[in-house]
Design a protein around this motif. Structure first.
Motif, PDB file in Angstrom:
ATOM      1  N   UNK A 104      -7.991  20.071 -22.353  1.00  0.00           N
ATOM      2  CA  UNK A 104      -7.558  20.737 -23.575  1.00  0.00           C
ATOM      3  C   UNK A 104      -6.211  21.425 -23.375  1.00  0.00           C
ATOM      4  N   UNK A 105      -5.431  21.490 -24.450  1.00  0.00           N
ATOM      5  CA  UNK A 105      -4.153  22.184 -24.399  1.00  0.00           C
ATOM      6  C   UNK A 105      -4.388  23.667 -24.179  1.00  0.00           C
ATOM      7  N   UNK A 106      -3.602  24.249 -23.277  1.00  0.00           N
ATOM      8  CA  UNK A 106      -3.757  25.672 -22.997  1.00  0.00           C
ATOM      9  C   UNK A 106      -3.499  26.494 -24.261  1.00  0.00           C
ATOM     10  N   UNK A 107      -4.319  27.509 -24.460  1.00  0.00           N
ATOM     11  CA  UNK A 107      -4.144  28.409 -25.595  1.00  0.00           C
ATOM     12  C   UNK A 107      -3.540  29.695 -25.062  1.00  0.00           C
ATOM     13  N   UNK A 108      -2.271  29.888 -25.352  1.00  0.00           N
ATOM     14  CA  UNK A 108      -1.560  31.031 -24.826  1.00  0.00           C
ATOM     15  C   UNK A 108      -1.750  32.237 -25.731  1.00  0.00           C
ATOM     16  N   UNK A 109      -1.807  33.405 -25.120  1.00  0.00           N
ATOM     17  CA  UNK A 109      -1.836  34.632 -25.929  1.00  0.00           C
ATOM     18  C   UNK A 109      -0.522  34.782 -26.679  1.00  0.00           C
ATOM     19  N   UNK A 110       0.577  34.483 -25.998  1.00  0.00           N
ATOM     20  CA  UNK A 110       1.909  34.528 -26.613  1.00  0.00           C
ATOM     21  C   UNK A 110       2.650  33.262 -26.197  1.00  0.00           C
ATOM     22  N   UNK A 111       2.861  32.384 -27.136  1.00  0.00           N
ATOM     23  CA  UNK A 111       3.520  31.104 -26.861  1.00  0.00           C
ATOM     24  C   UNK A 111       4.972  31.197 -27.307  1.00  0.00           C
ATOM     25  N   UNK A 112       5.882  31.328 -26.336  1.00  0.00           N
ATOM     26  CA  UNK A 112       7.296  31.505 -26.624  1.00  0.00           C
ATOM     27  C   UNK A 112       8.107  30.247 -26.315  1.00  0.00           C
ATOM     28  N   UNK A 113       7.449  29.106 -26.371  1.00  0.00           N
ATOM     29  CA  UNK A 113       8.187  27.874 -26.107  1.00  0.00           C
ATOM     30  C   UNK A 113       9.229  27.657 -27.201  1.00  0.00           C
ATOM     31  N   UNK A 114      10.400  27.144 -26.840  1.00  0.00           N
ATOM     32  CA  UNK A 114      11.466  26.958 -27.841  1.00  0.00           C
ATOM     33  C   UNK A 114      11.253  25.693 -28.666  1.00  0.00           C
ATOM     34  N   UNK A 115      11.948  25.657 -29.803  1.00  0.00           N
ATOM     35  CA  UNK A 115      12.011  24.426 -30.581  1.00  0.00           C
ATOM     36  C   UNK A 115      10.982  24.258 -31.674  1.00  0.00           C
ATOM     37  N   UNK A 116      10.057  25.214 -31.806  1.00  0.00           N
ATOM     38  CA  UNK A 116       9.024  25.060 -32.831  1.00  0.00           C
ATOM     39  C   UNK A 116       9.308  25.998 -33.991  1.00  0.00           C
ATOM     40  N   UNK A 117       9.421  25.478 -35.220  1.00  0.00           N
ATOM     41  CA  UNK A 117       9.648  26.357 -36.369  1.00  0.00           C
ATOM     42  C   UNK A 117       8.363  27.092 -36.758  1.00  0.00           C
ATOM     43  N   UNK A 118       8.478  27.936 -37.748  1.00  0.00           N
ATOM     44  CA  UNK A 118       7.300  28.648 -38.269  1.00  0.00           C
ATOM     45  C   UNK A 118       6.502  27.670 -39.137  1.00  0.00           C
ATOM     46  N   UNK A 119       5.485  27.087 -38.547  1.00  0.00           N
ATOM     47  CA  UNK A 119       4.723  26.069 -39.270  1.00  0.00           C
ATOM     48  C   UNK A 119       3.999  26.663 -40.474  1.00  0.00           C
ATOM     49  N   UNK A 120       3.673  27.949 -40.402  1.00  0.00           N
ATOM     50  CA  UNK A 120       3.023  28.589 -41.555  1.00  0.00           C
ATOM     51  C   UNK A 120       3.968  28.739 -42.737  1.00  0.00           C
ATOM     52  N   UNK A 121       5.271  28.594 -42.487  1.00  0.00           N
ATOM     53  CA  UNK A 121       6.253  28.703 -43.570  1.00  0.00           C
ATOM     54  C   UNK A 121       6.526  27.364 -44.240  1.00  0.00           C
ATOM     55  N   UNK A 122       5.854  26.309 -43.796  1.00  0.00           N
ATOM     56  CA  UNK A 122       6.054  25.004 -44.417  1.00  0.00           C
ATOM     57  C   UNK A 122       5.776  25.093 -45.917  1.00  0.00           C
ATOM     58  N   UNK A 123       6.664  24.580 -46.762  1.00  0.00           N
ATOM     59  CA  UNK A 123       6.491  24.723 -48.217  1.00  0.00           C
ATOM     60  C   UNK A 123       5.451  23.743 -48.764  1.00  0.00           C
ATOM     61  N   UNK A 124       4.200  24.055 -48.530  1.00  0.00           N
ATOM     62  CA  UNK A 124       3.121  23.130 -48.869  1.00  0.00           C
ATOM     63  C   UNK A 124       3.109  22.774 -50.359  1.00  0.00           C
ATOM     64  N   UNK A 125       3.213  23.792 -51.201  1.00  0.00           N
ATOM     65  CA  UNK A 125       3.127  23.521 -52.642  1.00  0.00           C
ATOM     66  C   UNK A 125       4.287  22.644 -53.100  1.00  0.00           C
ATOM     67  N   UNK A 126       5.491  22.938 -52.616  1.00  0.00           N
ATOM     68  CA  UNK A 126       6.649  22.138 -53.018  1.00  0.00           C
ATOM     69  C   UNK A 126       6.559  20.721 -52.450  1.00  0.00           C
ATOM     70  N   UNK A 127       6.071  20.603 -51.216  1.00  0.00           N
ATOM     71  CA  UNK A 127       5.940  19.262 -50.639  1.00  0.00           C
ATOM     72  C   UNK A 127       4.882  18.450 -51.386  1.00  0.00           C
ATOM     73  N   UNK A 128       3.791  19.105 -51.746  1.00  0.00           N
ATOM     74  CA  UNK A 128       2.742  18.414 -52.492  1.00  0.00           C
ATOM     75  C   UNK A 128       3.270  17.941 -53.843  1.00  0.00           C
TER      76      UNK A 128
END
Length: 467
Positions: A104-128
């Motif tokens: 399984x992928x490690x679950x970090x308490x604080x994942x500071x890896x670079x290159x990942x945007x804020x996935x929770x900010x994805x504009x779901x309603x607009x994309x739909x």
């Protein structure tokens, strides 16, 4: 038998808990398959009835029945009336050589890896909404095999967007739509290799994943040191390379921008060598203090291939990218694209075209720029308070910041110590490619995916670990 079934229950319980939380990934089925392949369930082992195992695991009986049925169909299990369900005898593999399930992928308490945007900010309603409108708008013939160069509608919208935002000199006919920037780089590598240009200069330090991708496409990456002003063009000129991959707007991971003098020197090198500059414009939309320098491609469209994607702006999962190719390469790239995968799906292309045309993409970028700037500011303020000797390097841009550690520290040791506390903070040395690199220890911290409060808590954890 009861003892064996107790062991089986313990083996499968994590998968059952995943299923109970609504994660429908055939977790139980995969766990059983892995236990058989790994030898934990030897040939001939009798399994509990579906009713018994469902009761032990606390899942629906249908979940167990479906898992048993699939594994019977695959030949891992046998099921006969009166003798129950057993592990098959003739699997044709030995536990010592067959791999078990992936860890399984490690679950970090604080994942500071670079290159990942804020996935929770994805504009779901607009994309739909854009996806629904695209599906209603596309004619029936668009649902056949696509144009390998990409949907004309998207290429037209992208040409306007890239010209307006990044000053790229481009028409729709110059663009090839790809599965992310990764495929764009792979296509370029394969075409260059087929033309005999196998040596490709890459920045040191740089993204390690690129080396694997480029090598697999048939080219030989040749590391060239980068410093506070980007790639060392004088050292590049000392190589035999006729192509170079650079991150001019925001060098990864050093976070610097290639200044005008080196841009001109790099293009002069390309003209002298009859060469090619591949411009990976991976996060140029995120500049927080002033507008980013225009793309290098605008300075010489014949000598620069431009690569971009939505992976740092919307989400990597969309697998949408683009390649602006010089005229002398485009036909070969489109042919390679056709032979590789017959082209990208028109449906997400049409949705993204609609998002560009409606202004939804611009609105999303305005929102996320404000969000990421606040998060970057919160991270730097916390570091200045708790770890003032750590020096931020680079421009106010992108989704990560490079921190130069005090001289004498070993960034790999720091990385390992933080990992033991559940903090993933990549060491700068991990991105070294063997040509010299920056010559100082550092950490490459991504901040876009964590809230300001989480970033402050991560810095507190780092400070407590190292002091």
């Amino acid at each position: 038998m009861a003892e064996e079934w107790t062991t089986l229950r313990e083996m499968l319980l994590p998968a059952a808990e995943e299923t109970a939380r609504g994660r429908h990934g055939r977790s139980l089925e995969a766990a059983l398959r892995g236990a058989i392949r790994g030898g934990q369930l030897p040939a001939g082992t009798r399994l509990p009835s579906s009713r018994d195992l469902a009761g032990q695991l606390g899942v629906a009986r249908g979940t167990v029945t479906a898992a048993y049925g699939q594994l019977v169909a695959e030949g891992y299990l046998t099921s006969r009336r009166g003798s129950g369900t057993r592990v098959a005898d003739d699997l044709g593999c030995t536990p010592s050589t067959e791999p078990g399930p992936a860890p399984p992928t490690a679950r970090w308490r604080y994942d500071l890896r670079p290159g990942l945007p804020a996935l929770s900010a994805f504009p779901r309603a607009e994309w739909l909404a854009a996806s629904r409108a695209a599906l209603a708008r596309l004619p029936d013939e668009a649902l056949g095999y696509p144009d390998p160069a990409g949907l004309q509608e998207l290429r037209t919208e992208l040409a306007g967007y890239l010209g307006r935002v990044r000053a790229v000199t481009v028409t729709a006919d110059d663009i090839v739509i790809t599965h992310g920037a990764a495929e764009g780089l792979a296509l370029l590598g394969a075409v260059l290799a087929a033309r005999g240009r196998r040596d490709l200069a890459v920045e040191d330090p740089g993204h390690q994943g690129q080396l694997e991708l480029l090598t697999a496409s048939g080219v030989r990456p040749c590391p060239v040191p980068a410093d506070c002003d980007g790639i060392r063009v004088d050292l590049l000129a000392a190589t035999e390379c006729r192509a170079a991959l650079i991150t001019a707007a925001h060098q990864f991971p050093l976070g610097t921008a290639l200044p005008p003098q080196r841009r001109h020197a790099l293009l002069a090198w390309a003209r002298e060598r009859d060469g090619l500059v591949i411009e990976d414009d991976y996060d140029a939309e995120h500049r927080y203090d002033r507008p980013a320098l225009r793309a290098m491609q605008a300075m010489d469209p014949i000598r620069v291939a431009y690569v971009g994607s939505v992976s740092k702006t919307l989400a990597p999962a969309l697998r949408l990218g683009w390649l602006v190719a010089p005229p002398w390469l485009r036909a070969d790239l489109v042919r390679r694209k056709r032979l590789t995968d017959l082209g990208c799906s028109p449906l997400p292309q049409a949705a993204f075209a609609g998002l560009l045309r409606s202004g939804g993409y611009d609105r999303h970028l305005r929102r996320t720029r404000l969000l990421y700037r606040r998060r970057r500011d919160a991270l730097l303020a916390a570091l200045a308070e708790r770890l003032p000797a750590w020096q931020p390097i680079g421009i106010a841009a992108g989704l990560h910041v490079l921190l130069r550690l005090p001289d004498g520290m070993d960034d790999s040791v720091v990385h390992q110590g933080l990992a033991a506390r559940g903090v993933y903070a990549p060491a700068l040395s991990e991105y070294a490619r063997g040509a010299g690199g920056p010559g100082y220890p550092g950490l490459v911290l991504g901040y876009a995916a964590l809230s300001a409060d989480r970033l402050r808590a991560a810095v507190a954890e780092i400070a407590e670990t190292l002091t």
